[in-house]
Design a protein around this motif. Structure first.
Motif, PDB file in Angstrom:
ATOM      1  N   ALA A  33       0.846  -1.271   0.135  1.00 35.27           N
ATOM      2  CA  ALA A  33       0.075   0.080   0.051  1.00 35.27           C
ATOM      3  C   ALA A  33       0.972   1.202  -0.069  1.00 35.27           C
ATOM      4  O   ALA A  33       1.881   1.273   0.505  1.00 35.27           O
ATOM      5  N   ILE A  34       0.467   2.235  -0.771  1.00 34.16           N
ATOM      6  CA  ILE A  34       1.265   3.323  -0.796  1.00 34.16           C
ATOM      7  C   ILE A  34       0.456   4.521  -0.086  1.00 34.16           C
ATOM      8  O   ILE A  34      -0.678   4.504  -0.699  1.00 34.16           O
ATOM      9  N   GLY A  35       0.909   5.380   0.777  1.00 36.51           N
ATOM     10  CA  GLY A  35       0.022   6.452   1.264  1.00 36.51           C
ATOM     11  C   GLY A  35       0.745   7.686   0.954  1.00 36.51           C
ATOM     12  O   GLY A  35       2.045   7.890   0.916  1.00 36.51           O
ATOM     13  N   TRP A  36      -0.301   8.801   1.005  1.00 35.14           N
ATOM     14  CA  TRP A  36       0.452  10.077   0.909  1.00 35.14           C
ATOM     15  C   TRP A  36      -0.195  10.899   2.436  1.00 35.14           C
ATOM     16  O   TRP A  36      -0.912  10.910   2.845  1.00 35.14           O
ATOM     17  N   PHE A  37       1.155  11.454   2.722  1.00 31.89           N
ATOM     18  CA  PHE A  37       0.884  12.206   4.101  1.00 31.89           C
ATOM     19  C   PHE A  37       1.369  13.544   3.782  1.00 31.89           C
ATOM     20  O   PHE A  37       2.264  13.896   2.957  1.00 31.89           O
ATOM     21  N   ARG A  38       0.980  14.499   4.661  1.00 32.85           N
ATOM     22  CA  ARG A  38       1.500  15.811   4.310  1.00 32.85           C
ATOM     23  C   ARG A  38       1.775  16.332   6.020  1.00 32.85           C
ATOM     24  O   ARG A  38       1.214  15.913   7.113  1.00 32.85           O
ATOM     25  N   ARG A  39       2.561  17.328   6.047  1.00 35.33           N
ATOM     26  CA  ARG A  39       3.142  18.022   7.463  1.00 35.33           C
ATOM     27  C   ARG A  39       2.980  19.394   6.938  1.00 35.33           C
ATOM     28  O   ARG A  39       3.950  20.172   6.340  1.00 35.33           O
ATOM     29  N   ALA A  40       2.339  20.173   7.644  1.00 33.85           N
ATOM     30  CA  ALA A  40       2.110  21.760   7.499  1.00 33.85           C
ATOM     31  C   ALA A  40       2.992  22.458   8.751  1.00 33.85           C
ATOM     32  O   ALA A  40       3.129  21.751   9.759  1.00 33.85           O
ATOM     33  N   SER A  54      -6.334  -3.680  -2.909  1.00 29.90           N
ATOM     34  CA  SER A  54      -7.673  -3.753  -2.418  1.00 29.90           C
ATOM     35  C   SER A  54      -8.563  -2.615  -2.375  1.00 29.90           C
ATOM     36  O   SER A  54      -9.731  -2.710  -2.272  1.00 29.90           O
ATOM     37  N   GLY A  55      -8.092  -1.466  -2.813  1.00 24.90           N
ATOM     38  CA  GLY A  55      -8.777  -0.362  -2.838  1.00 24.90           C
ATOM     39  C   GLY A  55      -8.231   0.954  -2.290  1.00 24.90           C
ATOM     40  O   GLY A  55      -6.781   0.669  -2.029  1.00 24.90           O
ATOM     41  N   CYS A  94       5.299  10.544   0.348  1.00 27.72           N
ATOM     42  CA  CYS A  94       4.577   9.125  -0.107  1.00 27.72           C
ATOM     43  C   CYS A  94       5.435   8.267   0.848  1.00 27.72           C
ATOM     44  O   CYS A  94       6.563   8.366   1.194  1.00 27.72           O
ATOM     45  N   ALA A  95       4.540   7.030   1.289  1.00 26.99           N
ATOM     46  CA  ALA A  95       5.188   6.065   2.286  1.00 26.99           C
ATOM     47  C   ALA A  95       4.431   4.623   1.718  1.00 26.99           C
ATOM     48  O   ALA A  95       3.577   4.678   1.142  1.00 26.99           O
ATOM     49  N   ALA A  96       5.474   3.705   2.022  1.00 23.55           N
ATOM     50  CA  ALA A  96       5.113   2.305   1.660  1.00 23.55           C
ATOM     51  C   ALA A  96       4.793   1.427   3.016  1.00 23.55           C
ATOM     52  O   ALA A  96       5.275   1.465   3.699  1.00 23.55           O
ATOM     53  N   ASP A  97       3.791   0.823   2.876  1.00 23.06           N
ATOM     54  CA  ASP A  97       3.346  -0.298   3.942  1.00 23.06           C
ATOM     55  C   ASP A  97       2.935  -1.705   2.987  1.00 23.06           C
ATOM     56  O   ASP A  97       2.159  -1.861   2.218  1.00 23.06           O
ATOM     57  N   ARG A  98       3.786  -2.751   3.494  1.00 23.74           N
ATOM     58  CA  ARG A  98       3.910  -4.039   3.014  1.00 23.74           C
ATOM     59  C   ARG A  98       2.121  -4.798   3.377  1.00 23.74           C
ATOM     60  O   ARG A  98       2.086  -5.363   4.457  1.00 23.74           O
ATOM     61  N   THR A  99       1.075  -4.582   2.612  1.00 25.51           N
ATOM     62  CA  THR A  99       0.129  -5.099   2.717  1.00 25.51           C
ATOM     63  C   THR A  99      -0.798  -5.028   1.396  1.00 25.51           C
ATOM     64  O   THR A  99      -0.533  -4.083   0.539  1.00 25.51           O
ATOM     65  N   THR A 100      -1.545  -5.977   1.179  1.00 25.23           N
ATOM     66  CA  THR A 100      -2.350  -6.143  -0.110  1.00 25.23           C
ATOM     67  C   THR A 100      -3.805  -5.889   0.367  1.00 25.23           C
ATOM     68  O   THR A 100      -4.685  -5.985  -0.198  1.00 25.23           O
ATOM     69  N   PHE A 101      -4.008  -5.923   1.801  1.00 24.27           N
ATOM     70  CA  PHE A 101      -5.359  -5.581   2.229  1.00 24.27           C
ATOM     71  C   PHE A 101      -5.797  -4.279   2.147  1.00 24.27           C
ATOM     72  O   PHE A 101      -5.048  -3.294   1.544  1.00 24.27           O
ATOM     73  N   LEU A 102      -7.015  -3.762   2.171  1.00 24.17           N
ATOM     74  CA  LEU A 102      -7.369  -2.420   2.293  1.00 24.17           C
ATOM     75  C   LEU A 102      -6.537  -1.442   3.058  1.00 24.17           C
ATOM     76  O   LEU A 102      -6.288  -1.913   4.354  1.00 24.17           O
ATOM     77  N   CYS A 103      -5.905  -0.097   2.526  1.00 27.07           N
ATOM     78  CA  CYS A 103      -4.856   0.419   3.184  1.00 27.07           C
ATOM     79  C   CYS A 103      -5.749   1.156   4.296  1.00 27.07           C
ATOM     80  O   CYS A 103      -6.716   1.649   4.108  1.00 27.07           O
ATOM     81  N   ARG A 104      -5.026   1.475   5.167  1.00 25.44           N
ATOM     82  CA  ARG A 104      -5.368   2.383   6.454  1.00 25.44           C
ATOM     83  C   ARG A 104      -4.181   3.446   6.513  1.00 25.44           C
ATOM     84  O   ARG A 104      -3.182   3.217   6.706  1.00 25.44           O
ATOM     85  N   LEU A 105      -4.765   4.560   6.732  1.00 19.88           N
ATOM     86  CA  LEU A 105      -3.792   5.947   7.142  1.00 19.88           C
ATOM     87  C   LEU A 105      -3.236   5.868   8.228  1.00 19.88           C
ATOM     88  O   LEU A 105      -2.354   6.471   8.545  1.00 19.88           O
ATOM     89  N   GLY A 106      -3.982   4.910   9.199  1.00 17.53           N
ATOM     90  CA  GLY A 106      -3.384   5.028  10.608  1.00 17.53           C
ATOM     91  C   GLY A 106      -2.354   3.842  10.708  1.00 17.53           C
ATOM     92  O   GLY A 106      -1.641   3.679  12.056  1.00 17.53           O
ATOM     93  N   ASN A 107      -2.319   3.169   9.827  1.00 20.32           N
ATOM     94  CA  ASN A 107      -1.120   1.836   9.707  1.00 20.32           C
ATOM     95  C   ASN A 107       0.221   2.646  10.107  1.00 20.32           C
ATOM     96  O   ASN A 107       0.517   3.679   9.895  1.00 20.32           O
ATOM     97  N   MET A 108       1.315   1.798  10.326  1.00 24.78           N
ATOM     98  CA  MET A 108       2.827   2.108  10.533  1.00 24.78           C
ATOM     99  C   MET A 108       3.126   1.904   8.833  1.00 24.78           C
ATOM    100  O   MET A 108       3.396   0.751   8.421  1.00 24.78           O
ATOM    101  N   TYR A 109       3.725   2.602   8.452  1.00 24.17           N
ATOM    102  CA  TYR A 109       4.328   2.702   6.913  1.00 24.17           C
ATOM    103  C   TYR A 109       5.923   2.605   7.225  1.00 24.17           C
ATOM    104  O   TYR A 109       6.410   3.510   7.783  1.00 24.17           O
ATOM    105  N   GLU A 110       6.426   1.597   6.514  1.00 26.16           N
ATOM    106  CA  GLU A 110       7.799   1.414   6.596  1.00 26.16           C
ATOM    107  C   GLU A 110       8.944   2.096   5.977  1.00 26.16           C
ATOM    108  O   GLU A 110       9.842   2.473   6.555  1.00 26.16           O
TER     109      GLU A 110
END
Length: 122
Positions: A33-40, A54-55, A94-110
């Motif tokens: 899973a790839i997530g986009w995060f931001r920091r203001a 998965s979505g 952007c960050a990567a989390d090793r999962t094929t399940f539906l991604c969650r923004l609260g997960n730990m991204y490696e």
């Protein structure tokens, strides 16, 4: 070696659009899973959107304005940002989390990229 490289940031007027890209290497994109995060400035990291096999998911603050997509052949994940507001100003990661399940923004991204600056101002 795992790498994530963001690009596409810049200065845009309110109501404008930008498309961010995250090019990944060193792993198979479809397995992550790839997530986009931001920091203001002066604020905590905020999850914006994520996508996996998965979505996808979006933060409430960007629903209807941002669209995430992925191109496995190009090892790239995109974040199309429309109707930008001054409060969208931040460094985007952007960050990567090793999962094929539906991604969650609260997960730990490696794995994380170095970020790209987005500024929305008139």
């Amino acid at each position: 070696q795992v790498q994530l490289v963001e690009s596409g940031g810049g200065l845009v007027q309110p109501g404008g659009s930008l498309r961010l890209s995250c090019i990944v290497s060193g792993f198979t994109l479809d397995d992550y899973a790839i997530g986009w995060f931001r920091r203001a400035p002066g604020k905590e990291y905020e999850g914006v959107s994520c996508i996996s096999r998965s979505g996808s998911n979006y933060a409430d603050s960007v629903k209807g304005r941002f669209t995430i997509s992925r191109d496995n052949a190009r090892n790239t994940v995109y974040l199309q940002m429309n109707s930008l507001k001054p409060e969208d100003t931040a460094v985007y990661y952007c960050a990567a989390d090793r999962t094929t399940f539906l991604c969650r923004l609260g997960n730990m991204y490696e794995y994380w990229g170095q970020g790209t600056q987005v500024a929305v101002s008139s």
